[in-house]
Motif scaffolding. Structure first.
Motif, PDB file in Angstrom:
ATOM      1  N   THR A   1      -4.799  -3.092 -10.534  1.00 45.04           N
ATOM      2  CA  THR A   1      -5.396  -2.052  -9.706  1.00 45.04           C
ATOM      3  C   THR A   1      -6.036  -0.931 -10.490  1.00 45.04           C
ATOM      4  O   THR A   1      -6.826  -0.178  -9.949  1.00 45.04           O
ATOM      5  CB  THR A   1      -4.335  -1.413  -8.802  1.00 45.04           C
TER       6      THR A   1
ATOM      7  N   SER B   1     -11.488  -8.892  -2.410  1.00 45.40           N
ATOM      8  CA  SER B   1     -12.830  -9.148  -1.883  1.00 45.40           C
ATOM      9  C   SER B   1     -13.888  -8.957  -2.959  1.00 45.40           C
ATOM     10  O   SER B   1     -14.755  -9.813  -3.146  1.00 45.40           O
ATOM     11  CB  SER B   1     -13.096  -8.211  -0.697  1.00 45.40           C
ATOM     12  N   TYR B   2     -13.805  -7.857  -3.687  1.00 48.29           N
ATOM     13  CA  TYR B   2     -14.796  -7.589  -4.726  1.00 48.29           C
ATOM     14  C   TYR B   2     -14.696  -8.615  -5.859  1.00 48.29           C
ATOM     15  O   TYR B   2     -15.712  -9.194  -6.263  1.00 48.29           O
ATOM     16  CB  TYR B   2     -14.623  -6.179  -5.283  1.00 48.29           C
TER      17      TYR B   2
ATOM     18  N   PRO C   1      -6.668  -5.713  -0.498  1.00 55.43           N
ATOM     19  CA  PRO C   1      -7.710  -6.572   0.093  1.00 55.43           C
ATOM     20  C   PRO C   1      -9.112  -6.263  -0.452  1.00 55.43           C
ATOM     21  O   PRO C   1      -9.897  -7.184  -0.686  1.00 55.43           O
ATOM     22  CB  PRO C   1      -7.609  -6.267   1.591  1.00 55.43           C
ATOM     23  N   ALA C   2      -9.423  -4.993  -0.683  1.00 56.17           N
ATOM     24  CA  ALA C   2     -10.747  -4.633  -1.216  1.00 56.17           C
ATOM     25  C   ALA C   2     -10.907  -5.148  -2.645  1.00 56.17           C
ATOM     26  O   ALA C   2     -11.987  -5.622  -3.022  1.00 56.17           O
ATOM     27  CB  ALA C   2     -10.957  -3.121  -1.169  1.00 56.17           C
TER      28      ALA C   2
ATOM     29  N   SER D   1     -16.037 -11.940  -5.023  1.00 54.30           N
ATOM     30  CA  SER D   1     -17.489 -11.995  -4.848  1.00 54.30           C
ATOM     31  C   SER D   1     -18.198 -12.218  -6.183  1.00 54.30           C
ATOM     32  O   SER D   1     -19.367 -12.595  -6.211  1.00 54.30           O
ATOM     33  CB  SER D   1     -18.006 -10.712  -4.191  1.00 54.30           C
TER      34      SER D   1
ATOM     35  N   SER E   1       0.808  -1.220   0.000  1.00 55.07           N
ATOM     36  CA  SER E   1       0.000   0.000   0.000  1.00 55.07           C
ATOM     37  C   SER E   1       0.844   1.275   0.000  1.00 55.07           C
ATOM     38  O   SER E   1       0.289   2.375   0.046  1.00 55.07           O
ATOM     39  CB  SER E   1      -0.955   0.008   1.195  1.00 55.07           C
TER      40      SER E   1
ATOM     41  N   PHE F   1      -9.136   1.718  -4.266  1.00 52.61           N
ATOM     42  CA  PHE F   1      -9.377   0.490  -3.504  1.00 52.61           C
ATOM     43  C   PHE F   1      -8.041  -0.184  -3.243  1.00 52.61           C
ATOM     44  O   PHE F   1      -7.237  -0.339  -4.157  1.00 52.61           O
ATOM     45  CB  PHE F   1     -10.298  -0.460  -4.280  1.00 52.61           C
ATOM     46  N   ASP F   2      -7.812  -0.613  -2.009  1.00 51.62           N
ATOM     47  CA  ASP F   2      -6.563  -1.295  -1.695  1.00 51.62           C
ATOM     48  C   ASP F   2      -6.641  -2.761  -2.140  1.00 51.62           C
ATOM     49  O   ASP F   2      -7.687  -3.242  -2.593  1.00 51.62           O
ATOM     50  CB  ASP F   2      -6.208  -1.159  -0.218  1.00 51.62           C
TER      51      ASP F   2
END
Length: 148
Positions: free
Chosen positions: A100, A84-85, A80-81, A88, A54, A77-78
């Motif tokens: 990124t 996660s997205y 982990p985000a 999903s 980061s 968005f980092d």
């Protein structure tokens, strides 16, 4: 996360608009998925050698002129985000790449688009520098497009 790598997500802006697809209007798949349009490397750095993803400085130069200079701390968005997205919506497998996105200052921002002979250098501190020389269009459609 297995590791981190420099990726330059190139786009043929002339291939984005689609007049023949009124409901969609744009075709990012076609514009981003041309051969050589996803230079990756120069190497994959194992995650254990990137203490904090980061806080990495990212720079992009075009013919020696700085076009982008930002930190991963400035990403919308980092990591982990992003994971996660993405997870999903899709099943992530070993070897998958998540990118990124781009800091401010891409070609559209500068109203400057790549031309044959241009040299792009993308650097992320600790991950290396990737050098790409742009090839001019030949005027001949490649076999996978000639029949379209």
């Amino acid at each position: 996360v297995a590791g981190y790598v420099v990726v330059n997500d190139l786009t043929a802006r002339s291939l984005v608009p689609r007049d023949d697809m009124a409901k969609i209007g744009t075709d990012w798949f076609r514009a981003k998925n041309q051969p050589t349009f996803f230079p990756t490397g120069p190497w994959l750095v194992p995650a254990r050698f990137v203490p904090d993803p980061s806080v990495l400085q990212m720079r992009l130069t075009l013919n020696g002129e700085t076009m982008q200079d930002a930190s991963t701390a400035d990403l919308a968005f980092d990591v982990p985000a992003l994971i996660s997205y993405a997870s999903s919506l899709a099943i992530l497998q070993p070897g998958d790449l998540l990118i990124t996105g781009s800091p401010a200052g891409n070609g559209s921002h500068w109203k400057r688009f790549l031309q044959g002979g241009d040299v792009i250098e993308a650097t992320i501190d600790g991950l290396g520098t990737q050098r790409t020389v742009v090839q001019a269009a030949s005027g001949v459609l490649p076999p996978w497009q000639a029949g379209r």
